[in-house]
Design a protein around this motif. Sequence first.
Motif, PDB file in Angstrom:
ATOM      1  N   TRP A   1      -2.258  -3.130  -3.354  1.00 47.00           N
ATOM      2  CA  TRP A   1      -0.969  -2.953  -2.670  1.00 47.00           C
ATOM      3  C   TRP A   1       0.211  -3.300  -3.565  1.00 47.00           C
ATOM      4  CZ3 TRP A   1      -0.135  -0.121   1.314  1.00 47.00           C
ATOM      5  CH2 TRP A   1       0.980  -0.290   2.140  1.00 47.00           C
TER       6      TRP A   1
ATOM      7  N   ARG B   1       2.738   2.343  -5.370  1.00 41.78           N
ATOM      8  CA  ARG B   1       2.028   2.380  -4.080  1.00 41.78           C
ATOM      9  C   ARG B   1       1.956   3.791  -3.525  1.00 41.78           C
ATOM     10  NH1 ARG B   1       4.531  -1.756  -0.014  1.00 41.78           N
ATOM     11  NH2 ARG B   1       3.718  -3.192  -1.596  1.00 41.78           N
ATOM     12  N   GLU B   2       3.078   4.491  -3.589  1.00 36.45           N
ATOM     13  CA  GLU B   2       3.122   5.844  -3.037  1.00 36.45           C
ATOM     14  C   GLU B   2       2.162   6.774  -3.766  1.00 36.45           C
ATOM     15  OE1 GLU B   2       4.464   6.698  -0.267  1.00 36.45           O
ATOM     16  OE2 GLU B   2       5.101   4.609  -0.105  1.00 36.45           O
TER      17      GLU B   2
ATOM     18  N   LEU C   1      -1.395   5.991  -2.475  1.00 35.93           N
ATOM     19  CA  LEU C   1      -1.550   6.537  -1.117  1.00 35.93           C
ATOM     20  C   LEU C   1      -1.647   8.064  -1.153  1.00 35.93           C
ATOM     21  CD1 LEU C   1       1.025   4.267   0.806  1.00 35.93           C
ATOM     22  CD2 LEU C   1      -1.478   4.141   0.933  1.00 35.93           C
TER      23      LEU C   1
END
Lengths: 256, 256
Positions: B196, B203-204, B207
């Motif tokens: 995280w 992070r994006e 994801l």
Amino acid sequence: MHSVQFTAETTSGGVLERDFTVGGIPGVLWSPAPTSERAPLVLMGHGGGTHKKWPAMPGRAHRIVHGCGFHVACIDAPGHGGRPRTPYDEQEIAALYRAREAGEPEGPIVVRYNADLAERAVPEWQATLDALQGLPEIGADGPVGYYGLNMATAIGVPLTAAEPRITAAVFGLHWPDALAAPAGRITVPVQFHLQWDDEHIPREAGLALFDAFASAEKTLHANAGRHKEHPRFEADSAARFFARHLTRSVPAPAVN
Amino acid sequence: MHSVQFTAETTSGGVLERDFTVGGIPGVLWSPAPTSERAPLVLMGHGGGTHKKWPAMPGRAHRIVHGCGFHVACIDAPGHGGRPRTPYDEQEIAALYRAREAGEPEGPIVVRYNADLAERAVPEWQATLDALQGLPEIGADGPVGYYGLNMATAIGVPLTAAEPRITAAVFGLHWPDALAAPAGRITVPVQFHLQWDDEHIPREAGLALFDAFASAEKTLHANAGRHKEHPRFEADSAARFFARHLTRSVPAPAVN
């Protein structure tokens, strides 16, 4: 302080299930059978519109009792299960059904209503925990966890923020609106469950709530699927999380 | 087709470890000891700059052998472990060290170099799998999984997209740039690990790579912490994932 009044008892598959009340609040306590040694306790909340014996509750409790040897307690939330609804409860539930029928978003109503329920439920949980810790098989200084998704996250986040006895928690499936602030005061280990294709809770909202926890140790489990498709194997993830965090510091059993 | 040439053998803690080569590529096969019945196989890749016996590799392999009773195989990636580096390898490794020393982002170099390594490594993995399936304790029609983070995700995503024998995979800790397209062709169950607070992979971006998998069943495990703080308990999550997905269809053992 109220004490635990047991009202019924059954044993099934090695799990002792005892109905109880604490100050009029009905609950159920699942324990390893026979219960002899002191063991950690997991407080488990049920979701909106259900109750303490909704099938998912004994299902999750049995996994924790079998997998960890812990006690698990669940109480009916205000206006749920065997508990009366206030006129405000009736009004919010009607608003929720209207939104569903009209195909409008449930989020604003759920967020608002659950915040009200949490204000009522947090002191009930604290009184229940006080009473349960009076039982010799739980004790006043044993590890305590909290496990609850949906409405039980709306209740559990402010409860865990307010309650230093809770040292590990599993949450999930909720909006951050009313919860980001108390989540920012939580520093104990957290496991957070989220549905990647949740049709009610926008993905960014779920991720924002996970992000809000101040815990140094926190894990997000995000699964493909819609709101109600939260996979059953995540109940095993929760049990393993509690086994990891609640077993280390089990105090020696009291003389009993 | 190349066959498996075993070159060394030791047994430790109930795990048989056999060094092998397939067409000159050095590998290691961990198996339950004694090996008798046919069991599923997990192909395991190592990270960038390490090799097939880097401590994390036997550590993860032992968890899978003990927890699932499966075989685990790892081969050295091109330019890694006992394998020679090409001038291009030397050039990219030098560029990576320069970026690190200068405090510049590693991402663009890692993404570019790992994509090249994957082109070389995918056919090597396929030849290794062909050969391993010739062993009676693995067999040609048993379940196969893939497990690899970091550089091993850069290799494993195109490998899994190209290889119908792989029916479950654990990936993580990589950028989506070169991988989103092959991830979109993967439909088998995936578990994806992400940090995280990764200081290298935004992070994006992490994801987005999880989002790219076309799998109906996929789970993201995101843990608080930086790139190298990926928690050890996630190796147990991976083992349980493989136990869930590779055990159902184990074919009956051949006469042996």
